[in-house]
Scaffold this motif. Structure first.
Motif, PDB file in Angstrom:
ATOM      1  N   GLU A 190       0.684  -1.300   0.157  1.00 10.31           N
ATOM      2  CA  GLU A 190      -0.108   0.092  -0.022  1.00 10.31           C
ATOM      3  C   GLU A 190       0.941   1.302  -0.183  1.00 10.31           C
ATOM      4  N   GLY A 191       1.939   1.186   0.229  1.00 12.37           N
ATOM      5  CA  GLY A 191       2.916   2.306   0.483  1.00 12.37           C
ATOM      6  C   GLY A 191       3.333   2.853  -0.888  1.00 12.37           C
ATOM      7  N   ASP A 192       3.311   1.826  -1.694  1.00 16.33           N
ATOM      8  CA  ASP A 192       3.552   2.193  -3.068  1.00 16.33           C
ATOM      9  C   ASP A 192       2.615   2.936  -3.907  1.00 16.33           C
ATOM     10  N   LEU A 193       1.375   2.687  -3.392  1.00 16.48           N
ATOM     11  CA  LEU A 193       0.042   3.221  -3.975  1.00 16.48           C
ATOM     12  C   LEU A 193      -0.293   4.291  -3.322  1.00 16.48           C
ATOM     13  N   TYR A 206      -6.838  -2.773  -0.525  1.00 17.44           N
ATOM     14  CA  TYR A 206      -7.127  -3.780   0.319  1.00 17.44           C
ATOM     15  C   TYR A 206      -5.850  -4.794   0.296  1.00 17.44           C
ATOM     16  N   PRO A 207      -5.050  -5.052   1.179  1.00 15.59           N
ATOM     17  CA  PRO A 207      -3.920  -5.860   1.435  1.00 15.59           C
ATOM     18  C   PRO A 207      -4.612  -7.454   1.355  1.00 15.59           C
ATOM     19  N   PHE A 208      -4.046  -8.427   0.959  1.00 12.61           N
ATOM     20  CA  PHE A 208      -4.260  -9.767   0.972  1.00 12.61           C
ATOM     21  C   PHE A 208      -3.149 -10.561   1.030  1.00 12.61           C
ATOM     22  N   ARG A 258       1.376 -12.487  -1.554  1.00 11.43           N
ATOM     23  CA  ARG A 258       0.973 -11.211  -1.007  1.00 11.43           C
ATOM     24  C   ARG A 258       0.587 -10.360  -1.758  1.00 11.43           C
ATOM     25  N   GLY A 259      -0.057  -9.413  -1.717  1.00  3.84           N
ATOM     26  CA  GLY A 259      -0.249  -8.315  -2.611  1.00  3.84           C
ATOM     27  C   GLY A 259      -1.417  -7.231  -2.181  1.00  3.84           C
ATOM     28  N   VAL A 260      -1.997  -6.474  -2.964  1.00  3.43           N
ATOM     29  CA  VAL A 260      -3.089  -5.569  -2.691  1.00  3.43           C
ATOM     30  C   VAL A 260      -4.032  -5.468  -3.845  1.00  3.43           C
TER      31      VAL A 260
END
Length: 254
Positions: A182-185, A204-206, A212-214
């Motif tokens: 999320e910090g990248d986005l 929404y992180p998952f 893992r990803g967003v």
């Protein structure tokens, strides 16, 4: 045109104590989304008459529609109908059709006063059909009162919501990518939300097992705007060097 707004009051000490887990918010939210009505707020409140009455009067004035669950059964702590009647300053009266339907449901001699209470509605209320156990909910003004038992609540929602005035249904577009944080986005998402103030832009992180990803989501009641914002989310991921995948991320196997 902005969608009509709704509030949901979950009434019950058992929810607040943690003894019972609510299962009704998602059911109502999804039904309202389909009907083009925006669920803006959910509150959980106790079985305290003054608290119920005050909250009902506040929320029915603030929102276009108010829905409640819980407190319309036959026991001593089922006080919602009486509280709604007091909030509207009307008496509770026996709804004859509901009384006859309930009376026919029970064996002779077992339709006692406690069960008869379920046929008493605020004056002027219209019953909400209960295809599971017969005892009705009711609508009065912009307030719609339903049972707390999930199976009964779902049946009442299925009967009631399609009868309400419909708007444009909620639409959404989702893209996700692995190995993004999320910090990248954060910064570009803030800009995108500013560009589409009528939409909800979410990240929404998952955690899908070892990966893992967003997930990025654009949702709202304007199909064209949602489509444009969805394309922007895809381009955002691509521009940062990630591979965008459409839809929701897979759930991990448990």
């Amino acid at each position: 045109m902005a969608p009509r707004t709704a509030c949901f009051l979950v009434i019950g000490n058992e929810i607040l104590s943690g003894r019972t887990q609510d299962a009704n918010v998602r059911v109502l939210a999804q039904a309202l989304n389909h009907q083009g009505i925006r669920l803006v707020e959910v509150r959980v409140i106790p079985d305290i008459p003054a608290h119920i009455i005050t909250t009902v009067n506040e929320c029915r004035a603030r929102f276009d529609l108010l829905f409640t669950s819980g407190g319309i059964g036959p026991t001593h702590d089922d006080i919602t109908a009486a509280c709604i009647a007091e909030a509207f300053n009307v008496p509770l009266i026996c709804h004859e059709e509901s009384f006859r339907q309930l009376e026919a449901l029970f064996p002779a001699g077992s339709f006692n006063k406690a069960r008869q209470r379920m046929a008493w509605l605020p004056q002027g209320a219209a019953p909400i059909k209960n295809s599971v156990s017969t005892a009705p909910g009711f609508s009065l003004g912009n307030v719609h009162v339903m049972a707390g038992v999930p199976r009964i609540f779902q049946a009442m929602v299925s009967w009631l919501i399609p009868q309400l005035e419909a708007g444009s249904p909620l639409s959404s577009v989702s893209w996700y990518s692995y190995d993004v944080y999320e910090g990248d986005l954060a910064e570009p998402l803030t800009t995108l939300q500013h560009d589409y103030p009528m939409l909800d832009i979410g990240s929404y992180p998952f955690d899908a097992g070892p990966k893992r990803g967003v997930a990025l989501v654009a949702k709202g009641y304007d199909d064209q705007a949602v489509s444009h914002a969805g394309a922007a989310l895809k381009h955002l991921l691509q521009g940062l060097g990630f591979t965008p995948l459409e839809g929701d991320p897979p759930r991990p196997n448990i």
